[in-house]
Each structure stands twice: as structure tokens, then as C-alpha cells.
Write an enzyme that holds these catalytic residues in place. Structure first.
Site, PDB file in Angstrom:
ATOM      1  N   LYS A 196       0.858  -1.188   0.000  1.00 60.58           N
ATOM      2  CA  LYS A 196       0.000   0.000   0.000  1.00 60.58           C
ATOM      3  C   LYS A 196       0.887   1.229   0.000  1.00 60.58           C
ATOM      4  O   LYS A 196       1.666   1.454   0.929  1.00 60.58           O
ATOM      5  CB  LYS A 196      -0.899  -0.001   1.230  1.00 60.58           C
ATOM      6  CG  LYS A 196      -1.747   1.267   1.334  1.00 60.58           C
ATOM      7  CD  LYS A 196      -2.772   1.179   2.440  1.00 60.58           C
ATOM      8  CE  LYS A 196      -3.553   2.480   2.557  1.00 60.58           C
ATOM      9  NZ  LYS A 196      -4.598   2.391   3.582  1.00 60.58           N
ATOM     10  N   ARG A 206     -10.708   9.970   2.104  1.00 59.24           N
ATOM     11  CA  ARG A 206     -10.563  10.670   3.389  1.00 59.24           C
ATOM     12  C   ARG A 206     -11.668  11.707   3.565  1.00 59.24           C
ATOM     13  O   ARG A 206     -12.082  11.995   4.688  1.00 59.24           O
ATOM     14  CB  ARG A 206      -9.167  11.285   3.501  1.00 59.24           C
ATOM     15  CG  ARG A 206      -8.078  10.201   3.557  1.00 59.24           C
ATOM     16  CD  ARG A 206      -6.659  10.764   3.528  1.00 59.24           C
ATOM     17  NE  ARG A 206      -5.674   9.688   3.369  1.00 59.24           N
ATOM     18  CZ  ARG A 206      -4.379   9.889   3.162  1.00 59.24           C
ATOM     19  NH1 ARG A 206      -3.904  11.132   3.103  1.00 59.24           N
ATOM     20  NH2 ARG A 206      -3.558   8.872   3.029  1.00 59.24           N
ATOM     21  N   LYS A 223       1.344  10.048   5.648  1.00 54.83           N
ATOM     22  CA  LYS A 223       1.452   8.674   6.136  1.00 54.83           C
ATOM     23  C   LYS A 223       2.717   7.982   5.626  1.00 54.83           C
ATOM     24  O   LYS A 223       2.789   6.761   5.545  1.00 54.83           O
ATOM     25  CB  LYS A 223       0.193   7.899   5.723  1.00 54.83           C
ATOM     26  CG  LYS A 223      -1.102   8.492   6.300  1.00 54.83           C
ATOM     27  CD  LYS A 223      -2.309   7.585   6.063  1.00 54.83           C
ATOM     28  CE  LYS A 223      -3.547   8.143   6.757  1.00 54.83           C
ATOM     29  NZ  LYS A 223      -4.736   7.241   6.603  1.00 54.83           N
ATOM     30  N   GLU A 239       7.408  -6.669   1.005  1.00 52.25           N
ATOM     31  CA  GLU A 239       6.210  -6.572   1.854  1.00 52.25           C
ATOM     32  C   GLU A 239       5.269  -7.749   1.603  1.00 52.25           C
ATOM     33  O   GLU A 239       4.726  -8.343   2.544  1.00 52.25           O
ATOM     34  CB  GLU A 239       5.456  -5.261   1.556  1.00 52.25           C
ATOM     35  CG  GLU A 239       6.119  -4.002   2.096  1.00 52.25           C
ATOM     36  CD  GLU A 239       5.876  -3.816   3.587  1.00 52.25           C
ATOM     37  OE1 GLU A 239       5.215  -4.667   4.220  1.00 52.25           O
ATOM     38  OE2 GLU A 239       6.357  -2.801   4.133  1.00 52.25           O
ATOM     39  N   LYS A 254      -2.128  -1.520  -3.891  1.00 57.29           N
ATOM     40  CA  LYS A 254      -3.002  -0.359  -3.844  1.00 57.29           C
ATOM     41  C   LYS A 254      -2.173   0.906  -3.989  1.00 57.29           C
ATOM     42  O   LYS A 254      -1.137   0.985  -3.335  1.00 57.29           O
ATOM     43  CB  LYS A 254      -3.730  -0.377  -2.496  1.00 57.29           C
ATOM     44  CG  LYS A 254      -4.609   0.805  -2.229  1.00 57.29           C
ATOM     45  CD  LYS A 254      -5.197   0.664  -0.847  1.00 57.29           C
ATOM     46  CE  LYS A 254      -6.008   1.903  -0.551  1.00 57.29           C
ATOM     47  NZ  LYS A 254      -6.463   1.949   0.815  1.00 57.29           N
ATOM     48  N   SER A 280     -10.192   5.628  -4.473  1.00 55.60           N
ATOM     49  CA  SER A 280     -11.162   6.716  -4.623  1.00 55.60           C
ATOM     50  C   SER A 280     -10.735   7.766  -5.647  1.00 55.60           C
ATOM     51  O   SER A 280     -11.560   8.270  -6.408  1.00 55.60           O
ATOM     52  CB  SER A 280     -11.394   7.362  -3.257  1.00 55.60           C
ATOM     53  OG  SER A 280     -10.176   7.822  -2.709  1.00 55.60           O
ATOM     54  N   TYR A 319     -15.001   1.005  -6.574  1.00 56.66           N
ATOM     55  CA  TYR A 319     -16.246   1.758  -6.395  1.00 56.66           C
ATOM     56  C   TYR A 319     -17.147   1.627  -7.623  1.00 56.66           C
ATOM     57  O   TYR A 319     -18.285   2.059  -7.602  1.00 56.66           O
ATOM     58  CB  TYR A 319     -15.930   3.229  -6.102  1.00 56.66           C
ATOM     59  CG  TYR A 319     -15.064   3.371  -4.869  1.00 56.66           C
ATOM     60  CD1 TYR A 319     -15.610   3.246  -3.596  1.00 56.66           C
ATOM     61  CD2 TYR A 319     -13.677   3.572  -4.964  1.00 56.66           C
ATOM     62  CE1 TYR A 319     -14.826   3.322  -2.463  1.00 56.66           C
ATOM     63  CE2 TYR A 319     -12.876   3.649  -3.844  1.00 56.66           C
ATOM     64  CZ  TYR A 319     -13.453   3.527  -2.597  1.00 56.66           C
ATOM     65  OH  TYR A 319     -12.668   3.590  -1.473  1.00 56.66           O
TER      66      TYR A 319
HETATM   67  C1  PBG Z   1      -7.303   3.648   5.707  1.00 54.58           C
HETATM   68  C2  PBG Z   1      -7.604   3.402   4.283  1.00 54.58           C
HETATM   69  C3  PBG Z   1      -7.440   4.310   3.230  1.00 54.58           C
HETATM   70  C4  PBG Z   1      -7.956   3.708   2.106  1.00 54.58           C
HETATM   71  C5  PBG Z   1      -8.409   2.437   2.473  1.00 54.58           C
HETATM   72  N1  PBG Z   1      -8.168   2.264   3.837  1.00 54.58           N
HETATM   73  C6  PBG Z   1      -6.926   5.699   3.242  1.00 54.58           C
HETATM   74  C7  PBG Z   1      -5.589   5.953   3.731  1.00 54.58           C
HETATM   75  O1  PBG Z   1      -4.758   5.055   3.885  1.00 54.58           O
HETATM   76  O2  PBG Z   1      -5.323   7.106   4.017  1.00 54.58           O
HETATM   77  C8  PBG Z   1      -8.016   4.364   0.763  1.00 54.58           C
HETATM   78  C9  PBG Z   1      -9.080   3.898  -0.150  1.00 54.58           C
HETATM   79  C10 PBG Z   1      -9.375   4.798  -1.282  1.00 54.58           C
HETATM   80  O3  PBG Z   1      -8.765   5.867  -1.497  1.00 54.58           O
HETATM   81  O4  PBG Z   1     -10.297   4.438  -2.026  1.00 54.58           O
HETATM   82  N2  PBG Z   1      -6.376   2.854   6.318  1.00 54.58           N
END
Ligand code: PBG
Length: 328
Positions: A196, A206, A223, A239, A254, A280, A319
């Protein structure tokens, strides 16, 4: 060699093309992210995610039944947590009667065969919007893993089929696996967000959960100390390998489309199913361009989903799942 070989013969018409088609997407491939919030009769739009909604539990029932009728087999639950329940340690995350735990029971009751996956990370519960506990300007690893284990266990107890840790702490897959084993939840699976990346494509998500990292002194504003640096490729393989060693049943890459090189490498090197999360921001870009009449929505949606599968995805969290399932 031409003219013995005329490649266009296999593209002559739709019948021939479908006979030789290499990649086919079906609703069985989809995982539907669902946003849940408190209240009754709530179906609330998300500004940066057109045609996507947050549901209260009563309306979630109808939505899940509709998804099942479309042939979709899996949902991935996320909750929007009221501000007064947020703290640094994400205490609410393990509440047996919290919104997530009630949402799991609601979906399982509505459609028992639906595979329920749950997000395991502290950010929706964190006053700081971080996936872990913040101490001295750092996201602390091992204390966070402990909190995640309590959270994951409560999801299993509520009936989750898979827990999906999206936090990127080190060692959390092993700790979660052992927690499940030691508590007689040996049949509950783990879908690990293994590779990720720290991505700007998560912005609309968010917004949807109001879970962005807060801008405050001594609090990291991004992050990047736990999510991966998007310049890196080998790190993703490391990972993934470690998560499989630690007991992940499914590994994930992701975001999706900008990371298909990584998807292919992970697929070639792994013997467990690979999931890809089309996030998203990818959804928002497509919707925005389509709304302006710049792109053909359905065609571009399907092309992206096929591309993700062609790159090696066995499962796609997207989505677009419902809209794509309707077309298929
Ligand atoms: C939170 C999480 C996130 C997403 C899935 N779980 C956001 C982030 O890590 O800040 C993102 C999903 C998306 O953007 O569709 N742990």
C-alpha cells in the site's frame, strides 16, 4: 511472417474476438467498498465521489441485497466514526457494539452468503487521522499492532469472514493471525494490504470518512512513515513475501491503475490470490472526466477493470463494482 500471418483475422468481428479473448471480468472478481454511518434513513452523497454514498445500517440492508442480486459476492466495510468517539488509541475500534461490529452483523443477517471483509486500521477512529497511535511525533508500531489485534478480533467475533488490515504496521499480519488462531477464529481469513503506497489518490476516501491526518504541531502530516514510497518496486515484493510468510490469505496492491507494473510482479511471484484496490482518486478522475463529456464513462470504466485484471488481479476492490456488474 506476413502474409502467412495476418493478425487482423482474429479481430475480424465480435464473435471471433470473444472466442480468443484472454481476459474476462465478472462480478465474482469484485469487492465492493461500503461506507457506513450512524443514523436512520441516511443515504448521503460524497462530494468528491459522485454516485457514491454513505449508508446508515437500515439502508445498508437493501444495498447489500441489491449487490448480491447482481452477482457480487463480497463487500469491504468502512465506517465514518462520530468525532466524540475518536481518541489517539482508537479505543472505539474494538467496541463489540461499535458501528463496524453492528454493520458486520447487519450485512451477515441480510445476506448470509455475502463475504464480509472489514477494514482494520485506526484512522477513522483516530483524533489525528493516523492509522496508528501517535507518541512523540511518531506513529508507534507495536502498540498499534496490539490495538489492531483487539480490533480484528472484535470483527471476527461479530461475524467477519475476512479482516483486511490497511494500516501498514510491521508484523501485524502475524499478530492478527495468531490472535485469530488463539481465539478459535481459525476460519477467518486475512486480506493484507501488503503493498500500500503513500498515495495522493486517497483524497476522496478521506473526505468520505472525514479521516484525513490533522494539521497540527508535532503530528506527521502524511502517512509516509508507514505507507510505501511510490518510487519503489522491490519494497513491494518484500512486503508481499513477508505478509504471506506471516499468514496472509490474500495480498493486495493499492492503488490500482498507476501501479499495474507492481501488480504484475507481485502476481508472478506469489502463490496466493492478489487483490488490487482501484482507489477513490481513480474513481473520482473517471467520474469527473465523464461528467464533463470528455470520456465515455462505461467504456473507460470497463477498460480500467479489464486492465487491472489483465495485470494480474484475482480480485478487484472498486467503487465501480455495482455499475460494472449491471453492465456485465
Ligand atoms: C485507511 C484506508 C485508506 C484507504 C483504504 N483504507 C486511506 C488511507 O490510507 O489514508 C483508501 C481507499 C481509497 O482511497 O479508495 N487505512
Amino acid at each position: 511472417m506476413y502474409p502467412l500471418r495476418r493478425n487482423r483475422r482474429l479481430r475480424l468481428n465480435e464473435s471471433v474476438r470473444s472466442l480468443v479473448r484472454e481476459t474476462v471480468v465478472t462480478p465474482n472478481d469484485f469487492i465492493v467498498p461500503l461506507f457506513v454511518e450512524e443514523g436512520k434513513g441516511v443515504k448521503e452523497g460524497i462530494a468528491s465521489m459522485p454516485d457514491y454514498y454513505r449508508y446508515s445500517l437500515d439502508l445498508l440492508v437493501g444495498e447489500v441485497k441489491e449487490l448480491w442480486a447482481l452477482g457480487i459476492k463480497s463487500v469491504l466495510l468502512f465506517v465514518k466514526v462520530p468525532d466524540h468517539l475518536k481518541d489517539n488509541k482508537g479505543t472505539e475500534a474494538a467496541n463489540p457494539d461499535g458501528l463496524m461490529q453492528r454493520a458486520i452483523r447487519t450485512v451477515k443477517e441480510a445476506v448470509p452468503e455475502m463475504v464480509v471483509m472489514t477494514d482494520v486500521a485506526l484512522d477513522p477512529y483516530s483524533v489525528y487521522g493516523h492509522d496508528g497511535i501517535v507518541e512523540g511525533g511518531k506513529i508507534v508500531n507495536d502498540a498499534t499492532v496490539e490495538a489492531l489485534c483487539a480490533m480484528g478480533l472484535s470483527h471476527a467475533a461479530a461475524g467477519a469472514d475476512f479482516i483486511a488490515p490497511s494500516d501498514m504496521m510491521d508484523g501485524r499480519i502475524l499478530a492478527l493471525r495468531e490472535t485469530l488462531e488463539n481465539n478459535s477464529f481459525e476460519d477467518v481469513g486475512i486480506m493484507a494490504y501488503s503493498a500500500k503506497y503513500a498515495s495522493a489518490f486517497y483524497g476522496p476516501f478521506r473526505d468520505a470518512l472525514e479521516s484525513a491526518p490533522v494539521d497540527a504541531q508535532n503530528i506527521p502530516k502524511d502517512k509516509k512513515t508507514y505507507q510505501m514510497d511510490f518510487h519503489n518496486r522491490l519494497e513491494a515484493l518484500r512486503e508481499v513475501r513477508m505478509d504471506i510468510e506471516e499468514g496472509a490469505d490474500i495480498v493486495m496492491v493499492k492503488p490500482g491503475l498507476p501501479y499495474l507494473d507492481v501488480v504484475r510482479e507481485v502476481k508472478n511471484k506469489s502463490e496466493v490470490p492478489v487483490a488490487v484496490y482501484q482507489v477513490s482518486g481513480e474513481y473520482a478522475m473517471t467520474k469527473a472526466a465523464a461528467a464533463n463529456g470528455w470520456l465515455d464513462h462505461d467504456a473507460v470504466m470497463m477498460e480500467q477493470l479489464v486492465a487491472i485484471k489483465r495485470a494480474g488481479a484475482d480480485l478487484i476492490a472498486t467503487y465501480f463494482a455495482k455499475e460494472a456488474a449491471k453492465l456485465l
